[in-house]
Design an enzyme around this catalytic site. Structure first.
Site: not given
Length: 264
Positions: A167, A216, A161, A157-158
């Site tokens: 998101h 999310y 980014h 996930h990071e």
């Protein structure tokens, strides 16, 4: 005179402490991953949007369509020595999944002494990253708190980014796919559910993805344990119990990474 010396030493100590990497992490701050024992995200010289995206103080809010890509899809990196070998393996495993999924169109490579900009993965306070390549020189931080954040899915996930993505539920068309149940959101956390306008964000002409590693959880920032996000499209799958809980990149995540980095 002695009191001024004491004051000076105290200021030095506080200054050093502010920049120190914690050897022991503690805390139980609200976070979008539903993880326990995490400290509140903290970055020197940055604010946070959407919970875990660091934005340099001088730039304000940004959108991923304007996030500079890593040239030629090559991301130099350095993993901090404070991580255990097992933790380093988890982080490298997430990198490996991105590389294999994009047929090495996106590559993570060890930085060397001549690398102008690199991703510095360190056990800071919380789980967070900048969005895209934001530095012109030096280290660009990505924090994976040692006691809590070093999981394959969180690292994926990071890292995504860091590659330039926000998101999934911040897409301009998100209200066609999910309902944000504001009555269940913790007070003061409502801003994490904002959406970007179509003038700022590109969907890359690819469908909304409930199963994205960038979505999310349905109970993200819930004040009462009830859902803050509810799927409103019937796809034949119970997305309310699975969104934001994936362990790997979805097929659409991979398609979007390839599209953004012009992979063949």
């Amino acid at each position: 005179m002695l009191q001024y010396v004491k004051l000076f030493l105290c200021l030095i100590f506080l200054s050093c402490k502010a920049y120190a990497i914690p050897l022991e992490d503690s805390g139980d701050a609200p976070n979008l991953f539903g993880l326990e024992g995490l400290s509140e995200n903290n970055a020197i010289g940055a604010n946070f949007i959407e919970g875990d995206i660091a934005v340099p103080l001088q730039t304000g809010r940004a959108a991923y369509i304007r996030s500079p890509k890593w040239p030629n899809g090559i991301v130099p990196f350095d993993i901090h020595s404070l991580y255990t070998n097992d933790q380093k393996s988890v982080i490298r495993g997430a990198m490996s999944e991105i590389m294999k999924s994009t047929n090495n169109c996106i590559r993570f490579v060890e930085r060397n002494s001549s690398t102008p900009v690199w991703l510095r993965i360190f056990p800071g306070q919380g789980c967070w990253s900048y969005m895209g390549r934001v530095k012109s020189r030096g280290a660009q931080d990505l924090s994976l708190q040692a006691t809590g954040c070093v999981h394959h899915s969180v690292a994926l996930h990071e890292l995504t980014h860091a590659l330039g993505f926000v998101h999934e539920q911040t897409r301009p068309d998100r209200n066609q796919y999910v309902l944000i149940q504001t009555e269940n959101i913790q007070s003061g956390k409502e801003h994490n559910f904002n959406i970007f306008p179509s003038t700022s964000v590109s969907t890359l002409n690819l469908p909304y993805d409930y199963g994205s590693i960038m979505h999310y959880r349905s109970d993200a920032f819930s004040s009462n344990g009830r859902p803050t996000i509810k799927a409103i499209i019937d796809t034949g799958k119970d997305w309310d119990s699975t969104m934001g809980r994936g362990k790997n990149l979805s097929n659409l995540d991979i398609a979007k990474l390839k599209a953004y980095y012009s992979c063949s």
